[in-house]
Design a protein around this motif. Structure first.
Motif, PDB file in Angstrom:
ATOM      1  N   PHE A 200      31.935  19.873  25.568  1.00 54.80           N
ATOM      2  CA  PHE A 200      32.331  20.457  24.284  1.00 54.80           C
ATOM      3  C   PHE A 200      32.483  21.967  24.339  1.00 54.80           C
ATOM      4  CE2 PHE A 200      27.794  21.066  24.161  1.00 54.80           C
ATOM      5  CZ  PHE A 200      27.589  22.183  23.358  1.00 54.80           C
ATOM      6  N   TYR A 209      36.686  22.114  18.768  1.00 54.48           N
ATOM      7  CA  TYR A 209      35.642  21.134  18.476  1.00 54.48           C
ATOM      8  C   TYR A 209      35.236  21.237  17.010  1.00 54.48           C
ATOM      9  CZ  TYR A 209      31.054  18.805  18.756  1.00 54.48           C
ATOM     10  OH  TYR A 209      29.969  17.987  18.555  1.00 54.48           O
ATOM     11  N   GLY A 211      32.638  20.339  15.608  1.00 54.84           N
ATOM     12  CA  GLY A 211      31.234  20.713  15.459  1.00 54.84           C
ATOM     13  C   GLY A 211      30.950  22.182  15.681  1.00 54.84           C
ATOM     14  N   HIS A 220      26.504  18.807  15.789  1.00 54.00           N
ATOM     15  CA  HIS A 220      27.097  17.640  16.441  1.00 54.00           C
ATOM     16  C   HIS A 220      27.088  16.397  15.557  1.00 54.00           C
ATOM     17  CE1 HIS A 220      27.241  20.110  19.983  1.00 54.00           C
ATOM     18  NE2 HIS A 220      25.925  20.247  20.009  1.00 54.00           N
ATOM     19  N   ASN A 223      30.362  14.404  14.566  1.00 55.79           N
ATOM     20  CA  ASN A 223      31.386  14.865  15.506  1.00 55.79           C
ATOM     21  C   ASN A 223      31.208  14.302  16.914  1.00 55.79           C
ATOM     22  OD1 ASN A 223      32.503  16.638  13.486  1.00 55.79           O
ATOM     23  ND2 ASN A 223      30.711  17.958  13.842  1.00 55.79           N
ATOM     24  N   TRP A 224      30.076  13.674  17.153  1.00 59.48           N
ATOM     25  CA  TRP A 224      29.753  13.168  18.486  1.00 59.48           C
ATOM     26  C   TRP A 224      28.875  11.936  18.352  1.00 59.48           C
ATOM     27  CZ3 TRP A 224      30.539  12.486  23.375  1.00 59.48           C
ATOM     28  CH2 TRP A 224      29.497  12.157  24.249  1.00 59.48           C
ATOM     29  N   LYS A 235      23.879  16.098  22.387  1.00 64.91           N
ATOM     30  CA  LYS A 235      25.108  16.871  22.271  1.00 64.91           C
ATOM     31  C   LYS A 235      26.105  16.324  23.281  1.00 64.91           C
ATOM     32  CE  LYS A 235      23.466  20.579  25.347  1.00 64.91           C
ATOM     33  NZ  LYS A 235      23.160  22.032  25.447  1.00 64.91           N
TER      34      LYS A 235
END
Length: 495
Positions: A200, A209, A211, A220, A223-224, A235
């Motif tokens: 990232f 990104y 996040g 995060h 987003n992840w 992360k």
């Protein structure tokens, strides 16, 4: 001049989508591997029976008859309400139809995982007694063997000199003209990937990104997603390098490294592939995350944060495998564009693999700098009704993009081609946000803007064939087409 034949294809997609979303039977009615005993055990795949016989236990799926009716979703104009309707419908059906089976498994102390996107339960270690009890239930349609996908591992490529600091593949699809002449770099759109993860904080990815909160701060949540908990910290990570490369082709940019199609779009990712292999549970969990992103603990889902397009540079070993069909159906119902690679099983005809082989998946083939189809690029037709596959082709030979750690490398594969299409969808939506969620119209735009290639060795026509699909991807023509339809342009910002 060829719009009429393409319009017929678009109409077919729309009709089939309604049928699939209404009945939801493609997964539940998938054929068993071979005939099995009569009675309730007729529901059981022969391979599961063999595992039980040899090992005394097996890992298998319990799939349920009842399927959510998602046919009304596309008529819901509000993005958040549409997503919530799809997720709530899927969860409600799964909750009611799985309740008794879950109670029985819990009472017998059998480990399992429940999924609402397929209305199925993964039994991680079931005995003959577990199997018989599940098969005897009338609400159960099938007992299926566990399934897995695989990352379409690329071939190592060679560096091709960039053209005016723009990579050859970006110039080939004319994305740089979209930036320069149309002022569109994807702002306001969100791309996603189910892949091996992503670095990232790579210089080419960090700014895009979602996040990234600025000032070196990251959030995060939403987003992840790492369903198998492979990464050492909560992360994004990439232990293979594949996902970092494909994400770079969608959104990457750092100084002179202009590697991404839509550098101002935002990105999110789910690690559906633990390594080169992708477990069924990770892929389905990732599919659920795309419909309703969650916090890092998998809680508090929010369908409003779902992406516009999901790139899937992975596949299965068969073109007729329907295991991921319900996931694709749900994405389409929610307005998420389902982008897949065609896999690297060419050059023979009929080598396309699932999920890219599905009628409502949009599959990408790969070609080189000379616009010649790659030998490895899988050809159609699809086993599903003889559908033309791929849908479109894009650069996939010697494509330079980001890799861990903070580096760049050139790879070849349909894995490299597919993110070009996903990035183009982001550009189209950025230019005309009224197209967000209109899967049929987005397909028509990409189809009609493709540059025809006369490649009829596996059947089809100049307009649409089983080598190139609708032809070579042309991002500039696609965005021009989107702009001509009207609709206000997007403004930069997070969504």
């Amino acid at each position: 001049m060829l719009g009429r034949s393409r319009a017929r294809a678009s109409t077919r997609f729309a009709v089939l989508s309604v049928l699939v979303l209404t009945t939801g039977v493609l997964l539940a009615s998938a054929p068993a591997a071979s005939p099995s005993p009569s009675g309730s055990l007729a529901k059981v795949d022969a391979s599961v029976l063999r595992q039980i016989h040899v090992n005394g236990s097996a890992r298998f799926w319990v799939l349920f008859r009842q399927q959510a009716d998602l046919s009304r979703a596309s008529a819901i104009a509000d993005w958040t309400a549409r997503g919530a309707f799809v997720v709530d419908s899927l969860k409600a059906v799964a909750s009611s139809s799985q309740r008794a089976m879950r109670a029985e498994l819990a009472g017998s102390h059998v480990a399992y995982r429940s999924f609402w996107i397929v209305n199925g339960i993964l039994v991680t270690r079931g005995t003959a007694a577990t199997l018989e009890a599940a098969a005897a239930r009338p609400e159960v349609s099938r007992i299926a063997a566990d399934w897995h996908g695989f990352v379409i591992m690329p071939l190592k490529g060679r560096r091709i000199k960039s053209i005016g600091a723009v990579e050859w593949n970006i110039k080939n699809i004319r994305a740089n003209k979209v930036w320069k002449l149309l002022g569109d770099r994807g702002a306001g759109s969100v791309v996603a990937a189910i892949d091996t993860g992503a670095q990232f904080d790579h210089p080419a990815l960090v700014n895009a990104y979602r996040g990234n909160q600025g000032g070196g701060s990251f959030n995060h949540n939403y987003n992840w997603w790492d369903p198998s908990h492979i990464c050492p910290q909560p992360k994004p990570c990439d232990n293979v390098g594949h996902g970092t490369h494909t994400m770079g082709t969608m959104v990457g940019r750092a100084g002179v490294n202009k590697i991404g199609v839509a550098p101002n779009a935002k990105w999110i990712e789910a690690k559906g592939c633990e390594s080169n292999s992708c477990s069924s549970s990770a892929l389905l969990s990732s599919g659920q995350f795309m419909l309703a992103p969650t916090d890092l603990n998998g809680n508090n889902p929010d369908p409003s944060k779902r992406p516009d397009v999901v790139n899937n540079s992975w596949g299965s070993g068969s073109g007729s495998d329907t295991f991921y069909q319900a996931t694709v159906n749900s994405w389409v119902a929610a307005g998420i564009f389902p982008q897949f690679s065609n896999v690297n099983a060419g050059p023979n005809c009929g080598t396309v693999r699932a999920p890219g082989s599905y009628i409502n998946s949009y599959g990408a083939g790969a070609y080189d700098i000379n616009n010649v189809i790659a030998s490895f690029s899988s050809r159609g037709p699809s086993p599903f009704g003889g559908e033309i596959k791929p849908n479109i082709s894009a650069p996939g030979v010697n494509v330079r993009s980001s890799v861990p750690t903070n580096g760049y490398a050139s790879f070849s594969g349909t894995s490299m081609a597919s993110p070009h299409v996903a990035g183009t969808i982001a550009l189209v939506i950025s230019k005309n946000p009224s197209l967000r969620g209109n899967i049929s119209q987005l397909r028509t735009i990409i189809d009609n803007s493709g540059i025809d290639v006369n490649a009829l060795t596996c059947g089809g026509t100049l307009d649409d064939n089983n080598v190139f699909g609708e032809g070579r991807l042309d991002a500039y023509a696609a965005v021009l087409s989107a702009a001509s339809l009207g609709g206000s342009e997007a403004t930069a910002g997070l969504r």
